[in-house]
Design an enzyme around this catalytic site. Structure first.
Site, PDB file in Angstrom:
ATOM      1  N   HIS A  48       0.829  -1.218   0.000  1.00 26.57           N
ATOM      2  CA  HIS A  48       0.000   0.000   0.000  1.00 26.57           C
ATOM      3  C   HIS A  48       0.867   1.274   0.000  1.00 26.57           C
ATOM      4  O   HIS A  48       0.724   2.110  -0.908  1.00 26.57           O
ATOM      5  CB  HIS A  48      -0.960  -0.032   1.193  1.00 26.57           C
ATOM      6  CG  HIS A  48      -1.716   1.244   1.398  1.00 26.57           C
ATOM      7  ND1 HIS A  48      -2.600   1.749   0.467  1.00 26.57           N
ATOM      8  CD2 HIS A  48      -1.725   2.122   2.445  1.00 26.57           C
ATOM      9  CE1 HIS A  48      -3.122   2.871   0.924  1.00 26.57           C
ATOM     10  NE2 HIS A  48      -2.601   3.128   2.118  1.00 26.57           N
ATOM     11  N   HIS A  72       3.594   6.630   6.169  1.00 28.67           N
ATOM     12  CA  HIS A  72       2.393   7.307   6.679  1.00 28.67           C
ATOM     13  C   HIS A  72       1.522   6.448   7.586  1.00 28.67           C
ATOM     14  O   HIS A  72       0.750   6.973   8.402  1.00 28.67           O
ATOM     15  CB  HIS A  72       1.567   7.872   5.514  1.00 28.67           C
ATOM     16  CG  HIS A  72       0.754   6.856   4.771  1.00 28.67           C
ATOM     17  ND1 HIS A  72       1.273   6.077   3.763  1.00 28.67           N
ATOM     18  CD2 HIS A  72      -0.551   6.495   4.885  1.00 28.67           C
ATOM     19  CE1 HIS A  72       0.327   5.280   3.292  1.00 28.67           C
ATOM     20  NE2 HIS A  72      -0.790   5.515   3.952  1.00 28.67           N
ATOM     21  N   ASP A  73       1.600   5.112   7.471  1.00 25.23           N
ATOM     22  CA  ASP A  73       0.782   4.239   8.324  1.00 25.23           C
ATOM     23  C   ASP A  73       1.535   3.702   9.533  1.00 25.23           C
ATOM     24  O   ASP A  73       0.957   3.006  10.374  1.00 25.23           O
ATOM     25  CB  ASP A  73       0.254   3.052   7.508  1.00 25.23           C
ATOM     26  CG  ASP A  73      -0.957   3.422   6.670  1.00 25.23           C
ATOM     27  OD1 ASP A  73      -1.669   4.375   7.057  1.00 25.23           O
ATOM     28  OD2 ASP A  73      -1.195   2.775   5.628  1.00 25.23           O
ATOM     29  N   GLU A  76       0.333   4.735  13.361  1.00 26.39           N
ATOM     30  CA  GLU A  76      -0.986   4.245  13.777  1.00 26.39           C
ATOM     31  C   GLU A  76      -1.076   2.732  13.816  1.00 26.39           C
ATOM     32  O   GLU A  76      -1.763   2.166  14.666  1.00 26.39           O
ATOM     33  CB  GLU A  76      -2.057   4.791  12.824  1.00 26.39           C
ATOM     34  CG  GLU A  76      -3.466   4.479  13.291  1.00 26.39           C
ATOM     35  CD  GLU A  76      -4.529   5.081  12.391  1.00 26.39           C
ATOM     36  OE1 GLU A  76      -5.698   5.042  12.783  1.00 26.39           O
ATOM     37  OE2 GLU A  76      -4.179   5.584  11.319  1.00 26.39           O
ATOM     38  N   ASP A  77      -0.369   2.045  12.903  1.00 24.60           N
ATOM     39  CA  ASP A  77      -0.562   0.600  12.741  1.00 24.60           C
ATOM     40  C   ASP A  77       0.596  -0.254  13.260  1.00 24.60           C
ATOM     41  O   ASP A  77       0.554  -1.478  13.148  1.00 24.60           O
ATOM     42  CB  ASP A  77      -0.789   0.272  11.255  1.00 24.60           C
ATOM     43  CG  ASP A  77      -2.053   0.930  10.717  1.00 24.60           C
ATOM     44  OD1 ASP A  77      -2.961   1.192  11.521  1.00 24.60           O
ATOM     45  OD2 ASP A  77      -2.123   1.180   9.500  1.00 24.60           O
ATOM     46  N   ASP A 140      -3.575   8.277  -1.172  1.00 22.17           N
ATOM     47  CA  ASP A 140      -3.888   7.211  -0.220  1.00 22.17           C
ATOM     48  C   ASP A 140      -5.349   6.786  -0.391  1.00 22.17           C
ATOM     49  O   ASP A 140      -5.675   5.600  -0.461  1.00 22.17           O
ATOM     50  CB  ASP A 140      -3.635   7.722   1.204  1.00 22.17           C
ATOM     51  CG  ASP A 140      -4.061   6.721   2.263  1.00 22.17           C
ATOM     52  OD1 ASP A 140      -3.729   5.532   2.131  1.00 22.17           O
ATOM     53  OD2 ASP A 140      -4.717   7.135   3.245  1.00 22.17           O
TER      54      ASP A 140
END
Length: 633
Positions: A48, A72-73, A76-77, A140
């Site tokens: 992704h 970017h993720d 949070e992840d 995104d």
């Protein structure tokens, strides 16, 4: 599947100074952080961010933006926080990652709460700080839309609706045309699949029927240009299902307008020369001609648009552009900082401290809106949101320090003296002149101001008034509104009624009411709304939702003229009002004419303020309308 080496090579092609090891290090860090995580499709999660970083290279994104997309993720992840990212890749990257993360977090939070508007406020604020946050987030969202099939249908519908309502207008506002088109069609396919596939099948069928016709068109154009020194490239562009859907809603015959002819050349001068060649080849239909090169659209789009009667009598739409204009109209690559500046300028004037409702209306009015283009008397071109008045233009110029004071200001529109409340129309030429030297900013200005900048400037000027002047101004504007609604003056109401209204509005006294109205600190429509219902129904129902009521509108005409009633009805049509009854009669000698209309509407505070009052203001803009009076029946 795209790999990091391909991305690095693409970046190096447009930025030879890029730090390839730094980009690769960011990829390795993201790959390690997402190790073991899978997308809903079953693919490794790292695919992704790789897809987004790859898409960013088409917009010639800088190194930090590419790295931020890869990461970017992560906060949070995974187990890594922003401090780790900042330490490894710098504060700039961390800022971008944080901005993208906040956008997603806020939308997730809003899904389980009623704070939609507050969420929008936070998202807009985050986007406005750095344009690259918006670019990453839009790409995104595009990748997520392309993989919606792997999530439950109810979530697909929610994400598609959110995308169409919020992300598509943002993409349009900064001229990311190809991205906007892709998002629209993906949303359309998820929200209305039967219509999407019907239009797709229709387009395929039409393209098949015209398969021998398209080469004839191209050959005719190239032959016409062969005897000139104008280099051209011809494209036949078939519209998308969503574009066809929008044309269908406007009543356009899509079988005749499902494709466009795009002719690209090397300079603006050759664009105009090419227009002459096309008009010599095929007969033009002049009413469809537009010159968006000399006068670009608000989103900086440029092209010459013309329609011609082509082969076998078919009406053909032809667009003529330079290659640079064509690249811009498709991708806006490299990323268009002028468009982003326009968006940030609009966002900067929004009232961060205002109520959620007023903020949402400001966003709708100034970010997700259409614009009107007009000129000053020196030929300079301007744009403001549609529905803006000369008052809005005045305060825009004052912000630019081109006008100092409202005193001694009058206005000429197209060489005709015009009131400052007049709505600006397309291609108007506006000139400010010496006017009434005693003119001051009054609360009446707020009635006709549309932009946040104008409203904020008016309120600032009103707040600086002396108490005596504020009370006097507030009394005048309140009495004017009461008169318009056929209500008695405040002094004629029973004392208990006025006291109740003052209490409901959380004010201290009648003087406090006048002062706050005079300083623009209270919405006069709230006061009138409360008194209106008390007077008409003999009970105070300030904020309750009522069943639909009949409202009588009395429109007084100060000059008998042909087309007056037609203009009134056209104004109602623009506001989507159904008229239940209409009476009109010609003016008697030395007396004004009157048109009476009966409409039906659920009168809440919102409809009163946002629909009924704007309708009244629009009616007052109609030529020869002296006043508009209302009464609940």
């Amino acid at each position: 599947m795209v790999n990091i080496e391909t991305i690095i090579e693409k970046v190096r092609n447009y930025n030879s100074q890029s730090n390839a090891p730094r980009i690769k290090s960011a990829y390795k860090f993201a790959e390690r952080a997402h190790d073991g995580q899978l997308r809903k499709s079953g693919e490794p999660y790292i695919t992704h961010p790789l897809c987004i970083a790859n898409a960013l290279t088409e917009y010639k994104a800088d190194e930090d933006t590419i790295i931020a997309a890869l990461l970017h993720d992560v906060p949070e992840d995974t187990g890594y926080d922003l401090k780790t990212i900042e330490k490894k890749f710098g504060g700039n990257v961390a800022f971008l990652v944080d901005g993208v993360t906040k956008v997603r977090k806020e939308f997730k939070k809003a899904a389980s709460s009623a704070q939609k508007t507050e969420t929008l406020r936070k998202i807009i604020s985050s986007i406005a700080k750095d344009q690259r946050v918006l670019l990453i987030k839009l790409l995104d969202r595009l990748h997520n839309m392309r993989t919606l099939i792997h999530i439950p249908p109810d979530k697909q519908h929610k994400i598609a609706r959110e995308t169409l309502d919020f992300y598509v207008p943002l993409a349009k506002s900064i001229s990311l045309w190809e991205l906007k088109t892709d998002l629209e069609n993906l949303c359309f396919m998820n929200l209305r699949p039967s219509q999407y596939f019907y239009y797709q099948k229709l387009l395929n069928s039409l393209a098949h029927d015209y398969r021998e016709y398209f080469p004839d068109i191209e050959e005719s154009i190239y032959r016409a240009f062969s005897s000139t020194n104008i280099p051209v490239k011809v494209y036949i562009v078939v519209l998308t299902p969503y574009e066809i859907h929008e044309l269908k809603k406007k009543g356009v015959d899509i079988k005749k307008h499902f494709f466009q002819i795009v002719i690209c050349t090397d300079s603006e001068e050759h664009c105009y020369s090419a227009l002459g060649v096309v008009h010599m080849l095929w007969k033009p239909v002049l009413k469809y001609f537009n010159d968006f090169i000399a006068v670009p659209k608000e989103n900086h789009y440029q092209a010459l648009h013309t329609s011609v009667i082509g082969i076998k009598g078919h009406l053909l739409m032809v667009l003529i552009q330079t290659m640079a204009m064509n690249r811009y109209s498709r991708k806006s690559a490299p990323f268009d900082f002028n468009s982003v500046y326009d968006l940030k300028t609009s966002l900067g004037h929004l009232d961060e401290k205002g109520s959620s409702e007023s903020y949402l209306k400001s966003v709708a009015d100034e970010v997700f809106c259409r614009y009107v283009h007009f000129f000053d008397n020196e030929g300079n071109r301007y744009k403001l949101p549609q529905g803006s008045s000369i008052i809005d233009f005045f305060f825009y110029l004052q912000e630019q320090q081109k006008i100092v004071s409202v005193g001694a200001i009058g206005a000429l529109v197209n060489d005709r003296e015009s009131p400052l409340k007049q709505i600006i129309q397309k291609d108007d030429v506006i000139e400010f002149t010496a006017g009434n030297r005693d003119q001051k900013v009054t609360p009446f200005f707020l009635r006709y101001a549309k932009t946040s900048l104008a409203k904020r400037s008016i309120k600032k000027a009103l707040s600086a008034q002396k108490l005596k002047d504020a009370v006097s101004a507030g009394k005048k504007v309140l009495e004017s509104e009461l008169k318009r609604w056929g209500l008695p003056m405040l002094s004629e109401f029973p004392a208990g009624t006025v006291a109740s209204v003052i209490k409901v509005l959380d004010l201290d006294s009648e003087i406090d009411l006048y002062e706050k109205a005079g300083r623009g600190k209270i919405d006069v429509s709230r006061v009138v709304y409360s008194l209106f219902f008390h007077y008409s129904r003999n009970k105070l129902q300030c904020f309750s939702t009522l069943k639909k009521q009949f409202i009588m509108m009395r429109i007084i005409n100060n000059r008998n003229r042909v087309g007056f009633v037609k203009d009134i009805l056209y104004t109602f049509q623009k506001f989507n009002f159904s008229i239940h009854e209409i009476k009109g009669y010609s003016p008697q000698i030395a007396k004004p004419g009157i048109v009476e209309l009966k409409i039906r509407e659920s009168l809440t505070l919102a409809t009163f303020r946002d629909i009924i009052l704007p309708l009244c203001n629009a009616l007052e803009q109609v030529d020869s309308v002296a006043s508009v009076q209302l009464k609940l029946t």
